[in-house]
Write an enzyme that holds these catalytic residues in place. Sequence first.
Site, PDB file in Angstrom:
ATOM      1  N   LYS A   1       0.845  -1.186   0.000  1.00 44.69           N
ATOM      2  CA  LYS A   1       0.000   0.000   0.000  1.00 44.69           C
ATOM      3  C   LYS A   1       0.889   1.248   0.000  1.00 44.69           C
ATOM      4  CE  LYS A   1      -1.729   2.337   3.364  1.00 44.69           C
ATOM      5  NZ  LYS A   1      -1.569   3.714   2.810  1.00 44.69           N
TER       6      LYS A   1
ATOM      7  N   PHE B   1       9.721  18.000   9.774  1.00 46.86           N
ATOM      8  CA  PHE B   1       9.434  17.600   8.394  1.00 46.86           C
ATOM      9  C   PHE B   1       9.243  18.828   7.503  1.00 46.86           C
ATOM     10  CE2 PHE B   1       8.303  13.602   6.064  1.00 46.86           C
ATOM     11  CZ  PHE B   1       9.273  12.827   6.678  1.00 46.86           C
TER      12      PHE B   1
ATOM     13  N   GLU C   1       9.874  16.373  15.543  1.00 45.76           N
ATOM     14  CA  GLU C   1      10.257  16.237  14.145  1.00 45.76           C
ATOM     15  C   GLU C   1       9.445  17.245  13.333  1.00 45.76           C
ATOM     16  OE1 GLU C   1      10.979  12.565  11.071  1.00 45.76           O
ATOM     17  OE2 GLU C   1       9.090  12.575  12.182  1.00 45.76           O
TER      18      GLU C   1
ATOM     19  N   GLY D   1       6.944   5.324   8.274  1.00 42.51           N
ATOM     20  CA  GLY D   1       6.109   6.512   8.363  1.00 42.51           C
ATOM     21  C   GLY D   1       6.303   7.217   9.689  1.00 42.51           C
ATOM     22  N   SER D   2       5.271   7.914  10.117  1.00 42.21           N
ATOM     23  CA  SER D   2       5.347   8.712  11.331  1.00 42.21           C
ATOM     24  C   SER D   2       5.243   7.840  12.573  1.00 42.21           C
ATOM     25  CB  SER D   2       4.214   9.739  11.349  1.00 42.21           C
ATOM     26  OG  SER D   2       2.958   9.080  11.516  1.00 42.21           O
TER      27      SER D   2
ATOM     28  N   GLU E   1       9.839   1.525  10.880  1.00 43.63           N
ATOM     29  CA  GLU E   1      10.892   2.534  10.699  1.00 43.63           C
ATOM     30  C   GLU E   1      10.191   3.871  10.691  1.00 43.63           C
ATOM     31  OE1 GLU E   1      12.891   5.397   9.593  1.00 43.63           O
ATOM     32  OE2 GLU E   1      12.718   4.552   7.579  1.00 43.63           O
ATOM     33  N   LEU E   2      10.397   4.644  11.754  1.00 46.43           N
ATOM     34  CA  LEU E   2       9.591   5.832  11.992  1.00 46.43           C
ATOM     35  C   LEU E   2      10.427   7.109  11.887  1.00 46.43           C
ATOM     36  CD1 LEU E   2       7.557   4.277  14.948  1.00 46.43           C
ATOM     37  CD2 LEU E   2       7.094   4.164  12.494  1.00 46.43           C
ATOM     38  N   GLY E   3      10.095   8.101  12.663  1.00 45.80           N
ATOM     39  CA  GLY E   3      10.719   9.404  12.499  1.00 45.80           C
ATOM     40  C   GLY E   3      11.975   9.590  13.315  1.00 45.80           C
TER      41      GLY E   3
ATOM     42  N   CYS F   1      13.130  11.285   7.252  1.00 50.83           N
ATOM     43  CA  CYS F   1      13.193  10.828   8.637  1.00 50.83           C
ATOM     44  C   CYS F   1      14.576  11.035   9.237  1.00 50.83           C
ATOM     45  CB  CYS F   1      12.794   9.356   8.738  1.00 50.83           C
ATOM     46  SG  CYS F   1      13.873   8.213   7.829  1.00 50.83           S
TER      47      CYS F   1
ATOM     48  N   GLY G   1      -5.755   4.656   1.730  1.00 50.86           N
ATOM     49  CA  GLY G   1      -5.596   5.474   2.920  1.00 50.86           C
ATOM     50  C   GLY G   1      -5.528   4.653   4.183  1.00 50.86           C
TER      51      GLY G   1
END
Length: 490
Positions: free
Chosen positions: A182, A387, A385, A235-236, A257-259, A291, A215
């Site tokens: 996705k 961004f 963070e 993502g976040s 695997e995030l921010g 990230c 989504g």
Amino acid sequence: MNIENQNFLDRERWQGRALFGDWQTTAAGVMDVTDPATGAVIASVGVGGPSDIARAAAEARSAQKAWAKTLPTERARILSRAADLLEENRSELIPWIMRESGSIYPKAGIEIGDGALFIRHAATLATQPMGLLIPSIDERTSYAKRVPHGVVGVISPFNFPLVLSVRSIAAALAFGNAVVHKPDPRTPISGGIIIARIFEEAGLPKGVLQVVPGGADAGEAMCIDPNIAMISFTGSARGGSKVAEIAGKHFKKVQLELGGKNSLIVLDDADLDIAASNSAWGAFLHQGQICMATGLILADETIVEALTEKLVAKASDMPAGDPLSHQVTLGPVISDEQVAAIQAIVDDAVAKGARLLAGGTYEGRYYAATVLADVRPGMRAFEEEIFGPVACIASFKTDAEAISLTNDSDYGLAAGVISSDTARALRIADELDVGMVHVNDQTVNGGPFAPFGGPRKSGNGTRIGGPADVEEFTTWKWISVKHAATPYPY
């Protein structure tokens, strides 16, 4: 750079559709894809809802067993061919990445080059030894082997849509997993259609890779679907927490695997021109939407003003605009909502005493390269963070204080240390509680050969890349063999 004159991507094949083995319409309908720089519609794709995810997961599970039995050399051949196709068609594909994600040309080129590297690395994984002969407590033979999970669900973000999708997809496929992917609904072409097409043309059997843009409802459906055994999410922190909660309730393996709020520590003996260059690259590349972005520049108090002055000069010479003009350093921020979020953090810092020395303004989605000095704990700019293209500068008095400021964070993804004394920098690196430290470099570093990830809000202790791919995308199976069955006392 006209994306209308394209051949490999073959718009007619996928326009308004998603990949369910073949390109087909989705139950949830069609979604327009827009250029964040201009707002123009550049294509449409099929958008997936829960029923589409259920369909994709069932078809992927049906295809997976045969794929797992495919010879490793054949899996490696298909992966290598996919990497070739990505590189061979770079001139056609780069403009799509630029228009869809707001990337300038060099960043889009990095996606193609690094994407191909990740796929080639995965091809080598397919033929690695996957088992161990283990000790036994009796006369039997015991061995353990790594086996695929089955179907891996991949959920990827908008910022590096191709690389952050293909690094999970290729590794999962290499070990014999099928994949339901996705991509972010804002970048379904760069993060999904391109990948689907290279594997389609490379000869991947139908059904092994399903690509369904969607989504949050589609992501949640992946987390609960019984045909999906693992979720790989990039993502976040907020999104990752939700994925972990829902998938955990359904006993799925989760790789997150995030921010990051990544510190670049500049010591008093650093070359300030080089340090300023590193700071600007780490803070402003791709509008700071990475990230690994340098979220906090920690400078020794004896050199902080001189470093700040050099960084302000760089920020003041970074035009923002449409990447396709090839005249800009910064492209658009991904959405109006993100522009507002950046501005709120900058305003909070200024209200609490930070000095705004460059930028802090925007026109539409073009946010100017921004420099905030005197940032300190208690400000959102110090702790969150962002961004966005905002360089946040704070000072420290001692090496121990720099270490403490870095470690006292909700995040723990990456850090950098710049010094002319490598031994000193390494001593600091060893004390930093982050997943990755780069000595004499800024924080934006990645690639297929190193385990990538971090603790706390930066992930769940998992890693992706290099030797970590075996750990994440396979599981152990123990087999013991007696040469003949023997009786028991019962």
